[in-house]
Design a protein around this motif. Structure first.
Motif, PDB file in Angstrom:
ATOM      1  N   ASN A  38       6.141 -20.782 -22.691  1.00 42.62           N
ATOM      2  CA  ASN A  38       4.860 -20.388 -23.287  1.00 42.62           C
ATOM      3  C   ASN A  38       4.757 -18.882 -23.458  1.00 42.62           C
ATOM      4  O   ASN A  38       4.227 -18.394 -24.455  1.00 42.62           O
ATOM      5  N   VAL A  42       4.111 -16.531 -26.810  1.00 43.62           N
ATOM      6  CA  VAL A  42       3.146 -15.442 -26.950  1.00 43.62           C
ATOM      7  C   VAL A  42       3.819 -14.213 -27.543  1.00 43.62           C
ATOM      8  O   VAL A  42       3.323 -13.585 -28.476  1.00 43.62           O
ATOM      9  N   SER A  66      -6.381 -12.661 -27.597  1.00 45.42           N
ATOM     10  CA  SER A  66      -5.671 -13.494 -26.624  1.00 45.42           C
ATOM     11  C   SER A  66      -6.514 -13.716 -25.376  1.00 45.42           C
ATOM     12  O   SER A  66      -6.549 -14.806 -24.806  1.00 45.42           O
TER      13      SER A  66
END
Length: 393
Positions: A38, A42, A66
């Protein structure tokens, strides 16, 4: 201090710093090890946006996005990232003065923007906006998926300027309401002896801010000097506010013991009243616009048997939010606990049932709360007076 003692202190400090460093390093390593996929996404998305997107966006804006996205993942309408402007506005509201229309809003289970309550005497209240109204647009901007703080910010602004909101009420067609903003200065407490009932004091709490406890004490002292024998506490359309203020208010009514239990992830804190309980009969007026801090007070009075609740089931917001400044004037408002009444009732999404239920339509509520207390136009107040007169010695 001897050299040997100083060396021991320095050694202890060094060991402490080493332990903290190890804990932090371990946490980071664990995060990277368990979420490397993950985190890689990002980094990839960030890189692609900066290098390939036709839109020019700053690194700061991407980071803010974010952070906001992480909070949205909680699916909690009360938890939100606050940029500097929004955080400043929120602080103004808690101080009791801001430029706007005078509404407290929330989101329902379907994500719709709904009015918890209008503050009495404000432009929104005078325009007929009522608790339970859905706000579908603000200045033609659709509110679907809009964050609460964004919606509040859109309705606030310079006094004298206009804002148009589209409201929808069950069973009615949507309608546009154009409201002129004003300085919203809300004295949170108002009190008087009822004109036709000289033995009954009436106190209205419109919200809970940092001055509410002190304001209430002053009004109570002034009314006691007039010799009242019973008290009606009106918290209808009170959207809540400061937890500390709610505890201060409840402390002026209930006996020594718990006011509220705050249950967080790691512990439970119980806040207690010093006592003694108020020494006259009390009736509390509540409705669907009574939320949060007003429910803490109503629940404490009901659980301790100090007073009788009359009106409608309350809103049902039994969650506590904490504000965490995170730099550059921004902050995180995060739900960190739920509260329980003294009898350990969890009222979140349930509300508090009144002891005597009297339901009013939005139009009847508007009429009842428009001006000074008038039993002739207010069936709930009329019932409260009827009950309380049977208890006056």
């Amino acid at each position: 201090m001897s050299n040997s003692v100083a060396k021991k202190i320095m050694y202890g400090v060094l060991i402490f710093l080493i332990v903290i460093s190890v804990l932090i390093s371990t946490s980071v390593v664990y995060l990277l090890a368990t979420n490397h996929g993950n985190l890689g996404q990002v980094i990839t998305v960030f890189t692609l946006i900066k290098s390939q997107s036709i839109q020019d966006i700053s690194t700061r804006e991407l980071i803010e996005g974010s952070v906001s996205g992480m909070v949205e993942a909680l699916k909690d309408p009360y938890s939100v990232y606050l940029d500097k402007t929004t955080y400043d506005t929120l602080q103004e509201r808690m101080r009791g003065t801001y430029g706007g229309v005078g509404l407290l809003i929330t989101k329902d289970a379907e994500g719709r923007l709904v009015v918890v309550s209008p503050f009495r005497g404000t432009p929104a209240h005078r325009a007929g906006v009522a608790a339970g109204d859905f706000i579908t647009k603000i200045n033609d901007e659709n509110t679907a998926d809009m964050e609460l703080e964004t919606a509040a910010s859109l309705m606030q602004g310079e006094p004298g300027t206009e804002v148009t909101i589209t409201i929808y009420r069950e069973g009615r067609d949507p309608r546009d309401v154009t409201i002129i903003r004003e300085i919203i200065t809300i004295p949170s407490v108002d009190g008087e002896i009822l004109a036709e009932e000289p033995d009954i004091a009436y106190i209205n709490l419109s919200m809970f801010n940092e001055n509410t406890g002190e304001e209430l004490q002053r009004h109570m002292d002034e009314l006691r000097a007039e010799g009242f024998k019973a008290l009606i506490l009106d918290m209808r359309n009170n959207p809540g506010g400061s937890l500390h203020a709610a505890i201060e208010v409840a402390d002026q009514f209930i006996p020594e013991g718990p006011v509220v239990h705050i249950v967080s992830k790691f512990k439970t804190n119980t806040f207690e009243a010093k006592g003694p309980a108020i020494d006259v009969p009390v009736v509390v007026l509540v409705n669907s616009g009574s939320a949060s801090a007003s429910e803490i007070v109503a629940g404490a009075i009901q659980d301790t048997g100090v007073g009788i609740l009359v009106g409608e089931k309350t809103f049902g917001k039994g969650l506590v939010q904490s504000l965490f400044p995170i730099g550059d004037g921004a902050a995180l408002k995060l739900t960190t606990a739920r509260y329980l009444t003294p009898g350990e009732r969890d009222i979140n999404e349930k509300g508090i049932e009144p002891d005597i239920e009297i339901i009013l339509t939005p139009e009847e509520t508007f009429e009842a709360l428009q001006d000074a207390p008038d039993p002739a136009n207010d069936p709930q107040l009329q019932k409260a007076i009827e009950i309380i007169k049977t208890k006056i010695n």
